[in-house]
Design a protein around this motif. Sequence first.
Motif, PDB file in Angstrom:
ATOM      1  N   SER A  64      -1.829   0.395 -11.677  1.00 55.24           N
ATOM      2  CA  SER A  64      -1.092  -0.400 -10.696  1.00 55.24           C
ATOM      3  C   SER A  64       0.019  -1.180 -11.397  1.00 55.24           C
ATOM      4  CB  SER A  64      -2.033  -1.387  -9.999  1.00 55.24           C
ATOM      5  OG  SER A  64      -1.301  -2.415  -9.344  1.00 55.24           O
ATOM      6  N   GLU A 113      -7.559  -2.031  -5.393  1.00 55.72           N
ATOM      7  CA  GLU A 113      -8.244  -0.739  -5.414  1.00 55.72           C
ATOM      8  C   GLU A 113      -7.734   0.125  -6.565  1.00 55.72           C
ATOM      9  OE1 GLU A 113      -8.540   1.425  -1.764  1.00 55.72           O
ATOM     10  OE2 GLU A 113      -8.533  -0.395  -0.554  1.00 55.72           O
ATOM     11  N   ALA A 117      -1.957   2.645  -2.677  1.00 56.94           N
ATOM     12  CA  ALA A 117      -3.182   1.972  -2.241  1.00 56.94           C
ATOM     13  C   ALA A 117      -3.034   0.515  -2.631  1.00 56.94           C
ATOM     14  CB  ALA A 117      -4.413   2.587  -2.902  1.00 56.94           C
ATOM     15  N   PRO A 118      -3.763  -0.414  -1.999  1.00 60.73           N
ATOM     16  CA  PRO A 118      -3.684  -1.812  -2.418  1.00 60.73           C
ATOM     17  C   PRO A 118      -3.988  -1.946  -3.904  1.00 60.73           C
ATOM     18  CG  PRO A 118      -4.831  -1.641  -0.323  1.00 60.73           C
ATOM     19  CD  PRO A 118      -4.629  -0.234  -0.808  1.00 60.73           C
ATOM     20  N   ALA A 141       0.823  -1.208   0.000  1.00 60.75           N
ATOM     21  CA  ALA A 141       0.000   0.000   0.000  1.00 60.75           C
ATOM     22  C   ALA A 141       0.855   1.256   0.000  1.00 60.75           C
ATOM     23  CB  ALA A 141      -0.948  -0.007   1.192  1.00 60.75           C
TER      24      ALA A 141
END
Length: 354
Positions: free
Chosen positions: A255, A39, A35-36, A32
């Motif tokens: 991500s 998400e 953020a994870p 994180a």
Amino acid sequence: MAVRAQLLDLPRPTDVLDVVRALGHLQVDLTAAVAPSAELVLWSRLGTDGMDERTLEDVVGDGSLVEIGGMLRPVEDVALYRAEMAAWRDGVPLEPWQAGPQRWIAANDAARHDVLELLRAEGPLPAQAIPDTTAVPWRSTGWTNGKNVMKLLEIMAARGEVAVASREGRERNWDLSSRVWADDPERAPDLETARAERDRRALAALGLRRTTAKHPAPVGAVAVAIDGVAGTWCVDPERWEQRDTSFRGRCAVLSPLDRLVFDRRRLLELFEFEYQLEMYKPAAQRRWGYWAMPVLVGDRMLARVDATAEPDRGVLRLDAVHGDDAFDDDAEQSTLRELDDLARYLGLVLDDAR
């Protein structure tokens, strides 16, 4: 085709569960720095306003998404894994690496029954609340060596006996799968049918992929060649039908575990974009940052963003934007607007510390 399949064009999707169904799964990774990852994957598609409608916590909490093998999947997809689970229970190794774990759990059958009885009476429970009654310890050369209860639960999950019921921080709570999965095992397809459907869905989520002798094209896929890229590829038929329709691209900050970028070889071949996740490298050896996020602009991968969430300071700190040659001022401004939106989603303010 790849960008459209991953829902990274316009218009944006509007529902969390619809996104996961289209992508096939969300990888559970608890890093994180921003953020994870799960998400971030959703936010990249939905934006902050879309994330506010129905959260990931909502669809996990109501049982619409379940965790299987470290991935959040739509609960209706459990049926596509039942045949493998049955093979695990029958001790039939579908892959060479399964033989050892199957022998180990057979040697610890009494402990397996202990877990089932305890969960039936008191579940859901975290692994640390389950006594270790194994007769033969788990041995490996990695960090799982001696993690008897954890490995027992994970193999029992592969067998379809237990499942992750919820998470509290990094801790998984386990329960009987019959209490977690709302499917009918009797209606599950056979192994060949299930694998064919999973392969079809995987191609739909990717848009296109390379074909090999081990991974042939699904039925209905369109065989193509890509200029400048070796090998034969196949395209999802729905994406092929859209090939001549207008493409509306946008900017997306992704991500590092996003499915569009996860296969680094495919990323390099299709997008001519070099990328590595550097969180496991010593700081002095990193080129782009601990959790540098790839940046998509239209249908091109053009940059890597080094940013860190600092909730104590109330900021999303932007340390660097590593752009390729084609990353111009317009692309940078689009990236900054996306980072502003990401900061808003996190309840923070963007701090451009470059």
